[in-house]
Design an enzyme around this catalytic site. Structure first.
Site, PDB file in Angstrom:
ATOM      1  N   SER A   1      49.706  71.078  61.240  1.00 39.02           N
ATOM      2  CA  SER A   1      50.256  70.302  60.135  1.00 39.02           C
ATOM      3  C   SER A   1      49.624  70.738  58.829  1.00 39.02           C
ATOM      4  CB  SER A   1      49.980  68.810  60.345  1.00 39.02           C
ATOM      5  OG  SER A   1      50.271  68.107  59.145  1.00 39.02           O
TER       6      SER A   1
ATOM      7  N   ASP B   1      53.588  63.544  50.983  1.00 37.11           N
ATOM      8  CA  ASP B   1      54.906  63.012  51.329  1.00 37.11           C
ATOM      9  C   ASP B   1      55.160  61.846  50.384  1.00 37.11           C
ATOM     10  OD1 ASP B   1      55.206  64.734  53.495  1.00 37.11           O
ATOM     11  OD2 ASP B   1      54.368  63.289  54.922  1.00 37.11           O
TER      12      ASP B   1
ATOM     13  N   GLU C   1      62.791  69.047  54.427  1.00 41.61           N
ATOM     14  CA  GLU C   1      62.035  67.827  54.113  1.00 41.61           C
ATOM     15  C   GLU C   1      61.992  67.640  52.606  1.00 41.61           C
ATOM     16  OE1 GLU C   1      58.144  67.519  55.855  1.00 41.61           O
ATOM     17  OE2 GLU C   1      58.897  67.661  57.914  1.00 41.61           O
TER      18      GLU C   1
ATOM     19  N   HIS D   1      58.527  66.327  50.982  1.00 43.39           N
ATOM     20  CA  HIS D   1      57.222  66.966  51.195  1.00 43.39           C
ATOM     21  C   HIS D   1      56.976  68.056  50.134  1.00 43.39           C
ATOM     22  CE1 HIS D   1      54.042  68.656  54.105  1.00 43.39           C
ATOM     23  NE2 HIS D   1      54.182  69.615  53.206  1.00 43.39           N
TER      24      HIS D   1
HETATM   25 ZN   LIG Z   1      54.628  66.038  54.983  1.00 42.93          ZN
END
Ligand SMILES: [Zn+2]
Length: 253
Positions: A166, A175, A222, A225
């Site tokens: 990650s 995020d 995403e 992000h």
């Molecule tokens: Zn993220």
């Protein structure tokens, strides 16, 4: 089989951009040169060790989801603060941080939590991942009401990165959520997303997992992000329409 390519020297072909602000932005925190600290690549191929942690961490003072404590690498936190001040000066204030730095040990405990959760029944995520026919044949028809450990792991991998894989372990990414959109594609319909799409690079941030680049980044789109890479690299990446992998010459495909 193709040999893995070595990261190339980043190129600097972007035109000199002019940055005009409405608030008192501290330019110095946005400039990192091409400091490797801020160009650190962490993905499913370039995996971080269990002992990796940012050199310095700061607790965010901006709005966080539910008022929780979120930490980021110090310069990233400062650049984020400058960006949010400017966003607010532009009249956009519906935005909060929901996630920043996540330690390796936190990711391990999160991973274990999800594995136990998925193995304790058959979740909506399990149906989405395997499809109803698979669940019927392998579970409900056999009178089983919980996933096997192997299947539980496959479901968890569809929504949560394995420890070390990650980017949040770098402390260089965040995020975002708004009052109307959580961590879903609906985030792209928010005013904040429209503002970030136009301005984030000026503050050293890039949209890390763009639409249509799943094969390059290893992650689905995403819109929430964002990753700090410093003003120089972010501007280059923005104008050339790249991902961090492409910028560093380290595509996964
Ligand atoms: Zn993220």
């Amino acid at each position: 089989m193709e040999q893995p390519t070595l990261p190339q020297e980043p190129q600097h072909e972007y035109e000199t951009a002019v940055y005009v602000y409405q608030s008192n932005v501290d330019e110095d925190v946005l400039l990192t040169g091409l400091d490797q600290t801020y160009l650190l690549l962490a993905n499913k191929i370039y995996i971080l060790g269990s002992d990796y942690e940012p050199a310095s961490l700061s607790t965010l003072t901006c709005a966080t989801n539910g008022g929780k404590t979120v930490e980021l690498e110090t310069r990233t936190a400062q650049a984020l603060y400058e960006m949010l001040q400017e966003m607010e000066a532009d009249g956009v204030s519906d935005l909060a941080v929901t996630s920043g730095y996540r330690s390796y040990s936190y990711q391990v405990s999160l991973n274990n939590y999800y594995l136990n959760l998925e193995a304790s029944g058959i979740s909506a995520d399990a149906y989405r991942h395997f499809g109803a026919a698979y669940i019927k044949t392998n579970y409900t028809d056999k009178g089983l009401s919980a996933l096997s450990a192997k299947d539980a792991e496959a479901v968890v991998r569809s929504y949560s990165a394995e420890p070390g894989k990650s980017e949040h372990q770098t402390g260089l990414c965040i995020d975002f959520v708004t009052s109307t959109a959580g961590l879903t594609e609906a985030f792209e319909n928010t005013e904040a997303f429209a503002w970030l799409s136009e301005n984030a690079y000026k503050f050293g941030f890039i949209l890390r997992y763009p639409k249509g680049k799943e094969g390059v980044t290893g992650y689905t789109y995403e819109p929430w992000h964002y990753r700090f890479v410093g003003r120089e690299a972010a501007t280059d990446i923005y104008y050339r329409g790249l991902t961090l992998e492409e910028y560093l010459g380290a595509s996964q495909t």
